[in-house]
Design a protein around this motif. Structure first.
Motif, PDB file in Angstrom:
ATOM      1  N   ALA A 132      -2.033   2.525  -5.234  1.00 24.98           N
ATOM      2  CA  ALA A 132      -1.479   3.358  -6.200  1.00 24.98           C
ATOM      3  C   ALA A 132      -1.947   2.902  -7.998  1.00 24.98           C
ATOM      4  O   ALA A 132      -2.295   3.743  -8.163  1.00 24.98           O
ATOM      5  CB  ALA A 132      -0.090   3.387  -6.470  1.00 24.98           C
ATOM      6  N   ARG A 137      -5.389   4.265  -8.313  1.00 23.52           N
ATOM      7  CA  ARG A 137      -5.314   5.779  -8.584  1.00 23.52           C
ATOM      8  C   ARG A 137      -4.915   5.374  -9.902  1.00 23.52           C
ATOM      9  O   ARG A 137      -5.709   6.566 -10.646  1.00 23.52           O
ATOM     10  CB  ARG A 137      -5.178   6.560  -7.660  1.00 23.52           C
ATOM     11  CG  ARG A 137      -4.939   6.996  -6.479  1.00 23.52           C
ATOM     12  CD  ARG A 137      -4.847   7.920  -5.458  1.00 23.52           C
ATOM     13  NE  ARG A 137      -2.595   7.580  -5.492  1.00 23.52           N
ATOM     14  CZ  ARG A 137      -2.876   7.153  -4.262  1.00 23.52           C
ATOM     15  NH1 ARG A 137      -3.274   6.219  -3.602  1.00 23.52           N
ATOM     16  NH2 ARG A 137      -1.063   6.688  -3.776  1.00 23.52           N
ATOM     17  N   LEU A 138      -4.026   4.703 -10.198  1.00 26.07           N
ATOM     18  CA  LEU A 138      -3.775   5.230 -11.550  1.00 26.07           C
ATOM     19  C   LEU A 138      -4.958   4.831 -12.428  1.00 26.07           C
ATOM     20  O   LEU A 138      -5.159   4.984 -13.328  1.00 26.07           O
ATOM     21  CB  LEU A 138      -2.276   4.724 -11.797  1.00 26.07           C
ATOM     22  CG  LEU A 138      -1.700   4.682 -13.034  1.00 26.07           C
ATOM     23  CD1 LEU A 138      -0.174   4.132 -13.039  1.00 26.07           C
ATOM     24  CD2 LEU A 138      -2.234   3.445 -13.930  1.00 26.07           C
ATOM     25  N   SER A 196       4.500   4.081  -4.440  1.00 27.22           N
ATOM     26  CA  SER A 196       3.635   4.847  -5.503  1.00 27.22           C
ATOM     27  C   SER A 196       3.478   3.806  -6.905  1.00 27.22           C
ATOM     28  O   SER A 196       3.083   4.701  -7.664  1.00 27.22           O
ATOM     29  CB  SER A 196       5.222   6.063  -5.283  1.00 27.22           C
ATOM     30  OG  SER A 196       6.273   5.054  -5.922  1.00 27.22           O
ATOM     31  N   SER A 197       4.477   3.512  -7.291  1.00 24.49           N
ATOM     32  CA  SER A 197       3.473   2.703  -8.214  1.00 24.49           C
ATOM     33  C   SER A 197       2.654   1.502  -7.932  1.00 24.49           C
ATOM     34  O   SER A 197       2.550   0.854  -6.827  1.00 24.49           O
ATOM     35  CB  SER A 197       5.338   1.189  -8.985  1.00 24.49           C
ATOM     36  OG  SER A 197       5.664   0.615  -7.872  1.00 24.49           O
ATOM     37  N   GLY A 198       1.922   1.438  -8.916  1.00 29.22           N
ATOM     38  CA  GLY A 198       0.791   0.717  -8.596  1.00 29.22           C
ATOM     39  C   GLY A 198       0.985  -1.097  -8.624  1.00 29.22           C
ATOM     40  O   GLY A 198       2.489  -1.467  -9.555  1.00 29.22           O
ATOM     41  N   ASN A 207      -3.742  -2.776  -5.185  1.00 28.17           N
ATOM     42  CA  ASN A 207      -2.849  -1.563  -3.715  1.00 28.17           C
ATOM     43  C   ASN A 207      -3.812  -0.091  -4.029  1.00 28.17           C
ATOM     44  O   ASN A 207      -3.961   0.376  -5.825  1.00 28.17           O
ATOM     45  CB  ASN A 207      -1.380  -1.861  -4.016  1.00 28.17           C
ATOM     46  CG  ASN A 207      -0.653  -0.497  -5.425  1.00 28.17           C
ATOM     47  OD1 ASN A 207      -1.057  -0.485  -6.003  1.00 28.17           O
ATOM     48  ND2 ASN A 207       0.887  -0.405  -5.066  1.00 28.17           N
ATOM     49  N   ILE A 218       3.635   1.974 -14.108  1.00 32.64           N
ATOM     50  CA  ILE A 218       3.446   3.317 -13.356  1.00 32.64           C
ATOM     51  C   ILE A 218       3.166   4.052 -14.175  1.00 32.64           C
ATOM     52  O   ILE A 218       3.293   3.647 -16.205  1.00 32.64           O
ATOM     53  CB  ILE A 218       5.420   4.170 -13.785  1.00 32.64           C
ATOM     54  CG1 ILE A 218       5.931   3.503 -14.296  1.00 32.64           C
ATOM     55  CG2 ILE A 218       5.619   3.063 -12.380  1.00 32.64           C
ATOM     56  CD1 ILE A 218       7.431   4.208 -14.578  1.00 32.64           C
ATOM     57  N   ASN A 231       1.214  -1.220   0.461  1.00 34.51           N
ATOM     58  CA  ASN A 231       0.357   0.275  -0.309  1.00 34.51           C
ATOM     59  C   ASN A 231       0.946   0.830  -0.148  1.00 34.51           C
ATOM     60  O   ASN A 231       0.706   1.912  -0.702  1.00 34.51           O
ATOM     61  CB  ASN A 231      -1.338   0.293   0.994  1.00 34.51           C
ATOM     62  CG  ASN A 231      -1.652  -0.804   1.571  1.00 34.51           C
ATOM     63  OD1 ASN A 231      -2.256  -1.366   0.179  1.00 34.51           O
ATOM     64  ND2 ASN A 231      -2.746  -1.969   2.213  1.00 34.51           N
TER      65      ASN A 231
END
Length: 538
Positions: free
Chosen positions: A225, A228-229, A207-209, A223, A304, A204
């Motif tokens: 990230a 959100r992506l 910063s990368s998915g 996760n 990313i 979690n």
């Protein structure tokens, strides 16, 4: 044990199904033991014995029924787990009572129920179940001491051979064993939960998915990230096919390939469609996951968003092209200006030395005036490609935007369109050339108006944030295709029949010369949004 390649629902179903089958197995063993004891001792089949076998039959049927319901796809719930545990407590108490009470060989089944509570629920629930087991066991003792219920005939002798003190001491040790089991089982379950929580906290925090799928290509984890992506909520994504959550454009899905080929994929760039329908560039690395016996469990992917990186590359590439074109254009402009100056001088000399009629003199004056205009255009173009800004000083952003809106309303929107502006007060000042900045903003507004031939609404929004001011100009026009969007700032690129292709190139030059940035977001048939960010003072 937690399986990261199964969804929470799949893990819960598997655990509860195994629990029901283990329960059926234990009940079968108990029934066989009681039957064997009944036959080997030659005991009579009294009412208590009949009750005992009836209870065992009910428990066995219930276990297979629960396993069948879960196998049919019913989603297990905490309520179902509690129901099974409560049913077990009642059944085990009845079996204990019918097989000798405190001296029953089946008292250990309470331990199995307490461990099940630790596995299915939590430490607190296992302590609660241990308490219920103790109370029920004490109730069995009371019923046994007062002779309210007689044990089944094969177990009566063993039950009557225990003294009162021995019976209570034995009961106390068994109750202690119940709580010790609850503590140890709950502690183990808690430690496993902490390990899983630590594992999820790491994922979690990335910063990368991060996305994992099982062998059936179903998403088992996503996760924050990655959520959100991809514009997918985690709860909606888990359990769906990876091609739905991570749809790849034009090339095979690397996660699907990892399952099919069982081969690791190097980092590469792909285009992925998000949950909101927008396609973005993504850098992804995929690996298949195998067990210690080389059995394929699933695959994991780390990815990313490359949108900002691609935009930066486009800006650098555009700047290089502008520099090259500017250098070439500067040479051409010089070559044009010299002949124009010669033509002007010659025409002016002729008009002064020849006796001309008024009509001819007027034609000569038109040639001189147009030569002056052409010379001014060439000078302005040379000034543009040079990249120099004649800094007039500081100018107020609010005043500039108000004038842009007023000019646009008067010149571009004559009854068949509307312009709305949201401009908060005190946006501060910008250092630079006011006329150039006004030209850039009016150029963007003009393009937006021309993109709405049938009329429409154009919005201008401004907002200050820290040392920046953001200006957004959005139209409801025809939009720009992705192919054209990549070239909108290229010099001499245009989609208009009579366009020169320099409008947005000049806008880009002016904005970047003022140490700002400009980005375009557009969808065909929906409109275009242009975001301008400029450094401000105050």
């Amino acid at each position: 044990m937690i399986d990261p390649f199964k969804t929470d629902l799949e893990q819960s179903s598997l655990i509860l199904k195994r629990f029901a089958l283990a329960r059926a197995f234990i009940v079968t063993i108990v029934a066989v033991y009681c039957g064997f004891l009944q036959v080997s001792t030659g005991a009579r089949t009294d009412l208590s014995t009949a009750y005992l076998f009836a209870i065992l039959a009910v428990a066995l049927i219930e276990s297979f029924l629960v396993a069948g319901i879960i196998a049919a796809g019913y989603a297990p719930t905490m309520r179902m787990s509690l129901f099974l545990l409560c049913a077990d407590l009642v059944l085990i108490s009845a079996i204990t009572l019918m097989t000798g009470g405190s001296a029953s060989v089946f008292v250990f089944l309470n331990v199995a129920v307490i461990l099940s509570a630790s596995l299915l629920l939590s430490l607190n629930w296992s302590a609660f179940v241990a308490t219920i087991c103790s109370l029920l066991f004490l109730a069995v003792m009371v019923l046994e001491l007062h002779g309210y219920v007689l044990p089944a005939s094969p177990f009566q002798v063993k039950a009557m051979n225990m003294s009162g003190l021995h019976r209570w001491a034995d009961t106390g040790m068994k109750i202690f064993a119940f709580y010790l089991t609850a503590f140890l089982g709950g502690l183990l379950s808690h430690r496993v939960g902490l390990l899983q929580s630590f594992h999820e906290s790491i994922l979690n925090s990335l910063s990368s998915g991060y996305l994992s799928i099982n062998r059936d290509q179903m998403v088992t984890y996503l996760n924050p990230a990655g959520s959100r992506l991809l514009k997918w909520e985690r709860m909606d994504a888990v359990g769906k096919n990876v091609s739905t959550i991570f749809p790849v454009i034009d090339v095979p899905n690397p996660l699907v390939e990892a399952i099919a080929k069982q081969k690791e994929s190097n980092s590469r760039e792909i285009a992925v469609m998000r949950g909101d329908g927008k396609t973005i560039p993504v850098g992804v690395t995929v690996s298949p996951i195998k067990s210690s016996t080389q059995k394929l469990l699933g695959a994991v992917g780390s990815f990313i968003d490359l949108t900002e990186l691609k935009q930066m590359e486009d800006r650098l590439r555009r700047a290089d092209r502008l520099a090259a074109i500017g250098e070439t254009s500067a040479g051409l402009a010089h070559e044009i200006r010299n002949p124009v100056a010669s033509i002007r001088g010659a025409v002016q000399e002729l008009s002064e030395n020849l006796k001309l009629e008024d009509s001819n003199r007027q034609l000569f004056s038109i040639v001189v005036r147009e030569c002056d205009q052409l010379g001014k255009i060439v000078s302005d173009f040379l000034e543009f490609v040079s990249g120099r800004i004649h800094e007039d000083g500081y100018f107020n952003i609010n005043t500039l935007l108000d004038e842009v809106v007023e000019i646009a309303q008067r010149n571009f929107f004559n009854g068949d369109g509307q312009i709305y502006a949201t401009i908060p007060p005190a946006l501060g000042e910008i250092k630079g050339n006011r006329a150039q900045m006004q030209e850039a903003l009016l150029n963007v507004v003009r393009n937006g108006r021309e993109a709405m031939p049938a009329g429409g609404c154009l919005r201008i929004d401004a907002a200050g944030s820290g040392a920046e001011v953001r200006i957004t100009i959005e139209d409801e026009g025809t939009g720009i295709s992705p192919e054209e969007l990549r070239r909108v700032f290229d010099p001499f690129f245009t989609t208009k029949p009579r366009g020169t292709g320099l409008g947005l190139a000049i806008v880009h030059k002016i904005i970047t010369s003022h140490k700002g940035s400009i980005d375009v977001d557009s969808r065909v048939g929906e409109g275009t949004r242009i975001k301008i960010i400029l450094p401000r003072i105050g």
